[in-house]
Motif scaffolding. Sequence first.
Motif, PDB file in Angstrom:
ATOM      1  N   ALA A  97       0.779  -1.234   0.000  1.00  0.00           N
ATOM      2  CA  ALA A  97       0.000   0.000   0.000  1.00  0.00           C
ATOM      3  C   ALA A  97       0.814   1.289   0.000  1.00  0.00           C
ATOM      4  O   ALA A  97       0.229   2.362   0.020  1.00  0.00           O
ATOM      5  CB  ALA A  97      -0.934   0.000   1.210  1.00  0.00           C
ATOM      6  N   SER A  98       2.157   1.197  -0.027  1.00  0.00           N
ATOM      7  CA  SER A  98       2.910   2.452   0.084  1.00  0.00           C
ATOM      8  C   SER A  98       4.262   2.389  -0.616  1.00  0.00           C
ATOM      9  O   SER A  98       4.840   1.311  -0.782  1.00  0.00           O
ATOM     10  CB  SER A  98       3.131   2.809   1.555  1.00  0.00           C
ATOM     11  OG  SER A  98       4.052   1.918   2.149  1.00  0.00           O
ATOM     12  N   PHE A  99       4.739   3.580  -0.959  1.00  0.00           N
ATOM     13  CA  PHE A  99       6.095   3.663  -1.496  1.00  0.00           C
ATOM     14  C   PHE A  99       7.097   3.180  -0.464  1.00  0.00           C
ATOM     15  O   PHE A  99       8.045   2.460  -0.791  1.00  0.00           O
ATOM     16  CB  PHE A  99       6.439   5.092  -1.931  1.00  0.00           C
ATOM     17  CG  PHE A  99       7.909   5.254  -2.200  1.00  0.00           C
ATOM     18  CD1 PHE A  99       8.477   4.690  -3.334  1.00  0.00           C
ATOM     19  CD2 PHE A  99       8.727   5.922  -1.296  1.00  0.00           C
ATOM     20  CE1 PHE A  99       9.849   4.786  -3.568  1.00  0.00           C
ATOM     21  CE2 PHE A  99      10.091   6.023  -1.525  1.00  0.00           C
ATOM     22  CZ  PHE A  99      10.651   5.459  -2.664  1.00  0.00           C
ATOM     23  N   GLY A 100       6.903   3.545   0.804  1.00  0.00           N
ATOM     24  CA  GLY A 100       7.840   3.138   1.856  1.00  0.00           C
ATOM     25  C   GLY A 100       7.976   1.630   1.952  1.00  0.00           C
ATOM     26  O   GLY A 100       9.087   1.106   2.082  1.00  0.00           O
TER      27      GLY A 100
ATOM     28  N   GLU B 242       7.234  -0.170 -11.151  1.00  0.00           N
ATOM     29  CA  GLU B 242       6.281  -0.672 -10.159  1.00  0.00           C
ATOM     30  C   GLU B 242       5.197   0.356  -9.909  1.00  0.00           C
ATOM     31  O   GLU B 242       5.477   1.561  -9.868  1.00  0.00           O
ATOM     32  CB  GLU B 242       6.998  -0.961  -8.828  1.00  0.00           C
ATOM     33  CG  GLU B 242       7.973  -2.108  -8.871  1.00  0.00           C
ATOM     34  CD  GLU B 242       7.328  -3.478  -8.767  1.00  0.00           C
ATOM     35  OE1 GLU B 242       6.126  -3.571  -8.430  1.00  0.00           O
ATOM     36  OE2 GLU B 242       8.041  -4.460  -9.017  1.00  0.00           O
ATOM     37  N   HIS B 243       3.973  -0.112  -9.724  1.00  0.00           N
ATOM     38  CA  HIS B 243       2.833   0.730  -9.363  1.00  0.00           C
ATOM     39  C   HIS B 243       2.385   0.306  -7.968  1.00  0.00           C
ATOM     40  O   HIS B 243       2.066  -0.867  -7.759  1.00  0.00           O
ATOM     41  CB  HIS B 243       1.690   0.548 -10.360  1.00  0.00           C
ATOM     42  CG  HIS B 243       2.060   0.924 -11.754  1.00  0.00           C
ATOM     43  ND1 HIS B 243       2.780   0.072 -12.587  1.00  0.00           N
ATOM     44  CD2 HIS B 243       1.845   2.052 -12.461  1.00  0.00           C
ATOM     45  CE1 HIS B 243       2.970   0.682 -13.749  1.00  0.00           C
ATOM     46  NE2 HIS B 243       2.419   1.879 -13.694  1.00  0.00           N
ATOM     47  N   VAL B 244       2.387   1.241  -7.025  1.00  0.00           N
ATOM     48  CA  VAL B 244       2.002   0.914  -5.661  1.00  0.00           C
ATOM     49  C   VAL B 244       0.507   0.595  -5.617  1.00  0.00           C
ATOM     50  O   VAL B 244      -0.324   1.386  -6.065  1.00  0.00           O
ATOM     51  CB  VAL B 244       2.324   2.073  -4.702  1.00  0.00           C
ATOM     52  CG1 VAL B 244       1.755   1.786  -3.308  1.00  0.00           C
ATOM     53  CG2 VAL B 244       3.834   2.303  -4.620  1.00  0.00           C
ATOM     54  N   GLY B 245       0.186  -0.566  -5.105  1.00  0.00           N
ATOM     55  CA  GLY B 245      -1.210  -0.953  -4.964  1.00  0.00           C
ATOM     56  C   GLY B 245      -1.414  -2.439  -5.167  1.00  0.00           C
ATOM     57  O   GLY B 245      -0.450  -3.206  -5.278  1.00  0.00           O
ATOM     58  N   PHE B 246      -2.684  -2.797  -5.222  1.00  0.00           N
ATOM     59  CA  PHE B 246      -3.061  -4.208  -5.267  1.00  0.00           C
ATOM     60  C   PHE B 246      -3.796  -4.608  -6.543  1.00  0.00           C
ATOM     61  O   PHE B 246      -4.026  -5.788  -6.760  1.00  0.00           O
ATOM     62  CB  PHE B 246      -3.943  -4.546  -4.055  1.00  0.00           C
ATOM     63  CG  PHE B 246      -3.232  -4.358  -2.743  1.00  0.00           C
ATOM     64  CD1 PHE B 246      -2.431  -5.355  -2.220  1.00  0.00           C
ATOM     65  CD2 PHE B 246      -3.343  -3.161  -2.046  1.00  0.00           C
ATOM     66  CE1 PHE B 246      -1.770  -5.184  -1.019  1.00  0.00           C
ATOM     67  CE2 PHE B 246      -2.686  -2.980  -0.840  1.00  0.00           C
ATOM     68  CZ  PHE B 246      -1.893  -3.989  -0.317  1.00  0.00           C
TER      69      PHE B 246
END
Length: 190
Positions: free
Chosen positions: A53-56, A113-117
């Motif tokens: 769920a996050s860049f971190g 990469e794309h952050v998410g599900f």
Amino acid sequence: MPLAAMPPIVHDPIPFGSRRIAETRAYATRHYGLHRARLIAPKVIVEHMTENASFGATFNTFAPDVADSELHELPATCSHFVIDPAGKIHQLVSLKWICRHTVGLNYTAIGIEHVGFSEAGVLSNRKMIGASLKLTRWLQAKYGISDKNVIGHAESLSSPYHHENVARLRTQTHGDWPRRFMVKYRARLS
């Protein structure tokens, strides 16, 4: 192909020092028969989902140089770019280096990469898809990569550039960005 404008990119490099470069060279030798860690004249852009769920969280996955849990190899997996839900583009690794993001294509592919599900979530997030398309178009123009060579990770085995020397990995891929979503993505690139 006319040069597209470079989008705003935040440089958030993961550690990629001499040890990781040496491991990348050894990986390229083992998997592709290439004695280099450099990414030379890339031909493919591979779109990915982070499944977090996050860049971190993504940065913390790629930064440690530890053997991955799936294939148990070094160097650790990584990607050149990460796009967060706010549409911010983060560059983790210089485009001069090979990143381990897609079996059979790492030697010639740029990873995004794309952050998410979910791919549907990216396609419906105006800021995220806008940033993704701008980054991809810029990379296409910079390296002369055609739309057909902008692929989802799930399409890796059908790429004409797919090459893998390790027999047990020749059919290894992931399910992110399957063709049904990439058809929509590529249509937006045009």
